[in-house]
Design a protein around this motif. Structure first.
Motif, short mmCIF file in Angstrom:
data_model
loop_
_atom_site.label_atom_id
_atom_site.label_comp_id
_atom_site.label_asym_id
_atom_site.label_seq_id
_atom_site.Cartn_x
_atom_site.Cartn_y
_atom_site.Cartn_z
N ALA A 84 0.84 -1.20 0.00
CA ALA A 84 0.00 0.00 0.00
C ALA A 84 0.87 1.25 0.00
N ASP A 85 0.43 2.23 -0.79
CA ASP A 85 0.96 3.59 -0.74
C ASP A 85 -0.24 4.48 -0.48
N VAL A 86 -0.40 4.95 0.75
CA VAL A 86 -1.59 5.73 1.13
C VAL A 86 -1.25 7.20 1.34
N SER A 87 -0.13 7.64 0.78
CA SER A 87 0.25 9.04 0.89
C SER A 87 -0.81 9.92 0.26
N CYS A 88 -1.01 11.10 0.85
CA CYS A 88 -2.10 11.96 0.38
C CYS A 88 -1.75 13.42 0.68
N ALA A 89 -1.88 14.26 -0.33
CA ALA A 89 -1.61 15.68 -0.14
C ALA A 89 -2.50 16.24 0.96
N HIS A 94 -1.83 13.30 12.36
CA HIS A 94 -3.01 12.66 12.96
C HIS A 94 -3.86 11.92 11.93
N HIS A 95 -3.60 12.15 10.65
CA HIS A 95 -4.34 11.41 9.63
C HIS A 95 -3.83 9.98 9.49
N VAL A 96 -2.80 9.64 10.22
CA VAL A 96 -2.40 8.23 10.30
C VAL A 96 -3.44 7.44 11.08
N TRP A 97 -4.06 8.06 12.08
CA TRP A 97 -5.06 7.36 12.89
C TRP A 97 -6.46 7.97 12.80
N GLN A 98 -6.63 9.06 12.05
CA GLN A 98 -7.94 9.67 11.85
C GLN A 98 -8.20 9.86 10.37
N GLU A 99 -9.48 9.94 10.00
CA GLU A 99 -9.84 10.21 8.62
C GLU A 99 -9.33 11.58 8.18
N GLN A 100 -9.07 11.71 6.88
CA GLN A 100 -8.66 12.98 6.32
C GLN A 100 -9.78 13.51 5.42
N ASP A 101 -10.24 14.71 5.69
CA ASP A 101 -11.28 15.34 4.89
C ASP A 101 -10.69 15.80 3.56
N LEU A 102 -11.22 15.28 2.46
CA LEU A 102 -10.72 15.63 1.13
C LEU A 102 -11.62 16.65 0.43
N GLY A 103 -12.68 17.07 1.12
CA GLY A 103 -13.60 18.02 0.53
C GLY A 103 -14.71 17.34 -0.25
N GLY A 104 -15.82 18.05 -0.42
CA GLY A 104 -16.94 17.51 -1.19
C GLY A 104 -17.54 16.26 -0.59
N GLY A 105 -17.40 16.09 0.72
CA GLY A 105 -17.93 14.91 1.38
C GLY A 105 -17.07 13.67 1.27
N GLU A 106 -15.91 13.80 0.62
CA GLU A 106 -14.99 12.67 0.46
C GLU A 106 -13.95 12.66 1.58
N VAL A 107 -13.60 11.48 2.02
CA VAL A 107 -12.58 11.34 3.05
C VAL A 107 -11.60 10.25 2.67
N ALA A 109 -9.37 7.24 4.35
CA ALA A 109 -9.35 6.44 5.57
C ALA A 109 -8.06 6.67 6.33
N PRO A 110 -8.06 6.46 7.65
CA PRO A 110 -6.81 6.58 8.41
C PRO A 110 -5.72 5.74 7.76
N GLN A 111 -4.55 6.34 7.59
CA GLN A 111 -3.50 5.66 6.85
C GLN A 111 -3.04 4.37 7.52
N LYS A 112 -3.20 4.27 8.82
CA LYS A 112 -2.72 3.08 9.52
C LYS A 112 -3.49 1.82 9.11
N ARG A 113 -4.64 1.99 8.47
CA ARG A 113 -5.40 0.81 8.05
C ARG A 113 -4.65 0.00 7.00
N ALA A 114 -3.67 0.60 6.38
CA ALA A 114 -2.86 -0.13 5.39
C ALA A 114 -1.87 -1.06 6.05
N LEU A 115 -1.62 -0.87 7.34
CA LEU A 115 -0.64 -1.69 8.06
C LEU A 115 -1.25 -3.01 8.49
N THR A 116 -0.46 -4.07 8.41
CA THR A 116 -0.91 -5.38 8.85
C THR A 116 0.19 -6.04 9.67
N LYS A 117 -0.13 -7.16 10.23
CA LYS A 117 0.84 -7.89 11.04
C LYS A 117 1.99 -8.43 10.18
#
Length: 335
Positions: A84-89, A94-107, A109-117
């Motif tokens: 996963a590459d979840v980088s986002c302008a 805090h967007h590693v553990w919280q949603e990032q507002d992208l505008g227009g109702g789009e968000v 997901a927290p970037q940490k969701r890409a991490l797995t064991k």
């Protein structure tokens, strides 16, 4: 006698068949390292065309820093499996553990969701957003406060204070206190970043990538207009603010990131130390676009300004430095 020779030959063939490939063949095909990239516009490749159609609102380039790192490491037989590459302008820590507002109702997901064991390598490039870099730029540029800065959603810290006096504004009083609070929060969020990575991917090695230098030591180079343009690299940011942006913001952020990486036993890539001679102020050799120089990306029928982000030359150089540093971490090449 002939039977004995036949049995010996058969045994030799069986030994070869069960022994597996020779050692040099095993080395030629090393296992891939499950890798996740976290980050902001620096990792995403702001301004570099074409943009990944699946990540338009994150303005993530199809060929960005992770792609360069992957290619460079492959040349040294270190193969990444970028899960996963979840980088986002616009991403802050805090967007590693919280949603990032992208505008227009789009968000996003927290970037940490890409991490797995099973993630074995995490490469992160965040911190400037939490330190308030966008707000600081708008405090120091009147033009960014207008329509030219519409793609930089941050607001100036105090719109009532003139942009030309931003260095003095941050030197004392409310501005100085605001800056201290931003760096205090950045330190806390860096601690949480490492904690979140350790929780989600306990076996992963973590690499924190610092930012390339934006204002060179030779400030005079920033007085020369960009090639084929009357625009200066730092646009209308006053010269009185150049030293402040470099030493009080960027160098300080770099030192904080390095210290936190060491504290959490992570690997730090110090791009600030290696990029001072190829900034936006270096003409045809520049590795970053000028503050208000049009980039190659059009979004909503408007050309995005570079905002001092790394151009293709900078992306390739930064990616090579990151790759060499990671290779050293794995015991390949110089440290």
């Amino acid at each position: 006698m002939r039977l004995t020779r036949t049995l010996c030959a058969a045994a030799a063939l069986l030994a070869v068949a069960t022994a597996g490939p020779p050692a040099h063949a095993a080395r030629a095909n090393p296992p891939k390292i499950p890798t996740v990239f976290l980050g902001d516009a620096f990792v995403a490749g702001w301004g570099i065309a074409p943009v990944d159609p699946g990540a338009l609102l994150c303005v993530r380039a199809k060929e960005n820093l992770p792609d360069v790192v992957e290619d460079q490491l492959a040349d040294q037989s270190i193969l990444l499996d970028i899960t996963a590459d979840v980088s986002c302008a616009g991403a802050a820590l805090h967007h590693v553990w919280q949603e990032q507002d992208l505008g227009g109702g789009e968000v996003a997901a927290p970037q940490k969701r890409a991490l797995t064991k099973r993630t074995e390598l995490v490469v992160a490039g965040l911190g400037a957003g939490t330190a308030g870099w966008g707000q600081i730029l708008k405090q120091c540029s009147q033009r960014l406060r207008g329509t030219e800065g519409s793609h930089l959603p941050d607001l100036p810290v105090d719109a009532g204070s003139p942009a030309g006096q931003c260095a003095a504004y941050f030197a004392r009083g409310v501005g100085a206190r605001w800056l201290e609070q931003r760096f205090e929060q950045t330190g806390k969020d860096l601690d949480k970043l490492f904690s979140e990575i350790a929780s989600e991917s306990p076996s992963a090695r973590t690499v924190l990538v610092g930012y390339p230098r934006l204002v060179p030591e030779d400030r005079g180079r920033c007085r020369t207009p960009l090639p084929d343009s009357a625009e200066r690299p730092l646009a209308d940011v006053p010269e009185s603010a150049w030293d402040f942006l470099d030493s009080k913001v960027q160098a300080r952020l770099n030192s904080l990131m390095a210290a936190k990486a060491e504290q959490h036993h992570a690997h730090f890539v110090d791009l600030y130390a290696t990029t001072g001679t190829a900034t936006a102020c270096d003409g045809t050799d520049r590795s970053a676009g000028g503050l208000l120089e049009p980039s190659a990306v059009t979004l909503l029928h408007q050309r995005l300004p570079w905002l001092l982000a790394a151009n293709e030359t900078g992306r390739d150089g930064n990616g090579d430095t990151v790759a060499q540093s990671i290779a050293a971490m794995y015991g390949r090449g110089p440290a």
